[in-house]
Design a protein around this motif. Structure first.
Motif, PDB file in Angstrom:
ATOM      1  N   UNK A 195       5.793   6.559  -0.703  1.00 24.12           N
ATOM      2  CA  UNK A 195       5.876   5.310  -1.457  1.00 24.12           C
ATOM      3  C   UNK A 195       4.467   4.754  -1.669  1.00 24.12           C
ATOM      4  N   UNK A 196       4.279   4.140  -2.828  1.00 19.27           N
ATOM      5  CA  UNK A 196       3.011   3.481  -3.161  1.00 19.27           C
ATOM      6  C   UNK A 196       3.365   2.181  -3.866  1.00 19.27           C
ATOM      7  N   UNK A 197       3.004   1.079  -3.234  1.00 20.29           N
ATOM      8  CA  UNK A 197       3.358  -0.212  -3.810  1.00 20.29           C
ATOM      9  C   UNK A 197       4.856  -0.413  -3.910  1.00 20.29           C
ATOM     10  N   UNK A 198       5.615   0.261  -3.043  1.00 18.14           N
ATOM     11  CA  UNK A 198       7.056   0.115  -3.027  1.00 18.14           C
ATOM     12  C   UNK A 198       7.805   1.083  -3.917  1.00 18.14           C
ATOM     13  N   UNK A 199       7.105   1.879  -4.727  1.00 19.51           N
ATOM     14  CA  UNK A 199       7.793   2.828  -5.604  1.00 19.51           C
ATOM     15  C   UNK A 199       7.633   4.249  -5.086  1.00 19.51           C
ATOM     16  N   UNK A 200       8.586   5.090  -5.431  1.00 19.30           N
ATOM     17  CA  UNK A 200       8.612   6.458  -4.924  1.00 19.30           C
ATOM     18  C   UNK A 200       7.524   7.315  -5.565  1.00 19.30           C
ATOM     19  N   UNK A 201       6.782   8.011  -4.726  1.00 19.91           N
ATOM     20  CA  UNK A 201       5.768   8.970  -5.164  1.00 19.91           C
ATOM     21  C   UNK A 201       5.899  10.205  -4.281  1.00 19.91           C
ATOM     22  N   UNK A 252       0.793  -1.220   0.000  1.00 18.19           N
ATOM     23  CA  UNK A 252       0.000   0.000   0.000  1.00 18.19           C
ATOM     24  C   UNK A 252       0.825   1.269   0.000  1.00 18.19           C
ATOM     25  N   UNK A 253       0.418   2.231   0.827  1.00 18.73           N
ATOM     26  CA  UNK A 253       1.039   3.543   0.899  1.00 18.73           C
ATOM     27  C   UNK A 253       1.825   3.669   2.188  1.00 18.73           C
ATOM     28  N   UNK A 254       2.948   4.368   2.133  1.00 13.71           N
ATOM     29  CA  UNK A 254       3.787   4.498   3.320  1.00 13.71           C
ATOM     30  C   UNK A 254       4.605   5.770   3.241  1.00 13.71           C
ATOM     31  N   UNK A 255       5.180   6.134   4.388  1.00 14.80           N
ATOM     32  CA  UNK A 255       6.061   7.284   4.484  1.00 14.80           C
ATOM     33  C   UNK A 255       7.397   6.814   5.028  1.00 14.80           C
ATOM     34  N   UNK A 256       8.485   7.335   4.467  1.00 17.92           N
ATOM     35  CA  UNK A 256       9.829   6.969   4.896  1.00 17.92           C
ATOM     36  C   UNK A 256      10.529   8.214   5.444  1.00 17.92           C
ATOM     37  N   UNK A 257      11.175   8.149   6.632  1.00 20.95           N
ATOM     38  CA  UNK A 257      11.280   6.966   7.489  1.00 20.95           C
ATOM     39  C   UNK A 257       9.929   6.592   8.073  1.00 20.95           C
ATOM     40  N   UNK A 258       9.844   5.388   8.593  1.00 19.88           N
ATOM     41  CA  UNK A 258       8.565   4.854   9.058  1.00 19.88           C
ATOM     42  C   UNK A 258       7.862   5.846   9.976  1.00 19.88           C
ATOM     43  N   UNK A 259       6.615   6.067   9.711  1.00 17.42           N
ATOM     44  CA  UNK A 259       5.835   7.009  10.499  1.00 17.42           C
ATOM     45  C   UNK A 259       4.450   7.100   9.911  1.00 17.42           C
ATOM     46  N   UNK A 260       3.767   8.200  10.166  1.00 23.94           N
ATOM     47  CA  UNK A 260       2.418   8.340   9.640  1.00 23.94           C
ATOM     48  C   UNK A 260       2.135   9.808   9.348  1.00 23.94           C
TER      49      UNK A 260
END
Length: 290
Positions: A196-202, A163-171
């Motif tokens: 990141x979306x599906x592992x790719x940079x967005x 899914x969708x994520x923020x790096x470094x890990x957080x929200x």
């Protein structure tokens, strides 16, 4: 012409969502209002305000009780109004973060949902296998927070993974969702604070076509920008409908309105004051301004 106040109950201290909906048994269409406070959902028929969601309590992830979005969806049993937010409905087991109003009572739609969840965006999207209700928000598992997005088929939620994520890990957040066709086919566009979306940079905006995530061109200027609101709109200049995105830098500067035509981005305008742009809408006023 002037604004008129709509008096909210004393327990509702702000508005987060508006949706036109013809409720079951109602004489006509009403304006449904998602609020901050225990009276989280209201309905206005043009004369009278009635409370639809009374006695809501705050959800496990936020200090406030809120209905952040409203969406009508037919899961095969008839069109009903779905409410997403940060809330728990006492007396309705499983009604936390999202619930369905059937015209007389609230119902849980909890099958497959995380135990601790808040929802900030709802949209209906058909990727070819039938319409699904998509919901986006945040979840907590133990002490770990993460973004969450899933699809409801009328009986079960299916989380969209990866899914969708923020790096470094957080929200940060999922702020808005919109179905739009930029010439490559209808897709679900998701706006928020993620990189990141599906592992790719967005950069705060991603497109889901039903099977995979993709970037929207180069996206926003950088991962330090967050996209808050989406609108499909035709300016009437011959270019057709574009995807308008209201976004802002996390730490400085006023929000900027961007437009995506399916091939390139352009900056449309920049606000003069610093604030978070939670909504976009098209309206043709009597003076011809849209």
């Amino acid at each position: 012409d002037h604004f008129e106040d709509l008096t909210l109950p004393g327990t509702a201290y702000g508005v987060r969502a508006l949706r036109r909906h013809h409720d079951v048994g109602a004489a006509r269409e009403e304006l449904f209002i998602g609020t901050l406070g225990s009276d989280s959902v209201l309905a206005w028929d043009g004369t009278n305000m009635r409370t639809i969601g009374s006695g809501f309590t705050r959800g496990p992830l936020d200090p406030e009780t809120r209905c952040a979005d409203l969406c009508a969806f037919d899961d095969g049993t008839g069109t009903a109004l779905y409410a997403g937010g940060s809330f728990v409905i006492p007396g309705v087991p499983g009604a936390a973060g999202i619930a369905r109003w059937n015209g007389s009572t609230w119902e849980a739609v909890a099958a497959g949902l995380p135990a601790q969840l808040s929802i900030d965006a709802l949209a209906v999207f058909d990727a070819g296998a039938g319409a699904r209700l998509f919901a986006g928000g945040a979840q907590r598992v133990g002490s770990t927070y993460s973004l969450w997005i899933g699809a409801w088929d009328g009986s079960q939620w299916t989380e969209i993974l990866p899914g969708l994520a923020i790096t470094p890990a957080g929200i940060r957040a999922i702020d808005d969702m919109l179905v739009f066709d930029d010439g490559t086919g209808s897709a679900l566009y998701v706006a928020g604070g993620f990189d990141t979306a599906g592992g790719q940079t967005v950069h705060g905006l991603a497109r889901w076509n039903g099977t995979q995530w993709s970037n929207v061109g180069v996206g926003l200027p950088s991962s330090t920008w967050e996209a808050y609101a989406l609108l499909a709109f035709d300016e009437g200049t011959g270019g057709g409908r574009e995807l308008f995105v209201a976004a802002a830098h996390h730490t400085s500067g006023p929000p900027t309105l961007f437009a995506w035509n399916g091939a390139s981005w352009r900056a449309v305008d920049r606000a003069s004051a610093q604030y978070r742009p939670f909504a976009l809408a098209a309206f043709d006023d009597p003076h011809g301004n849209t």
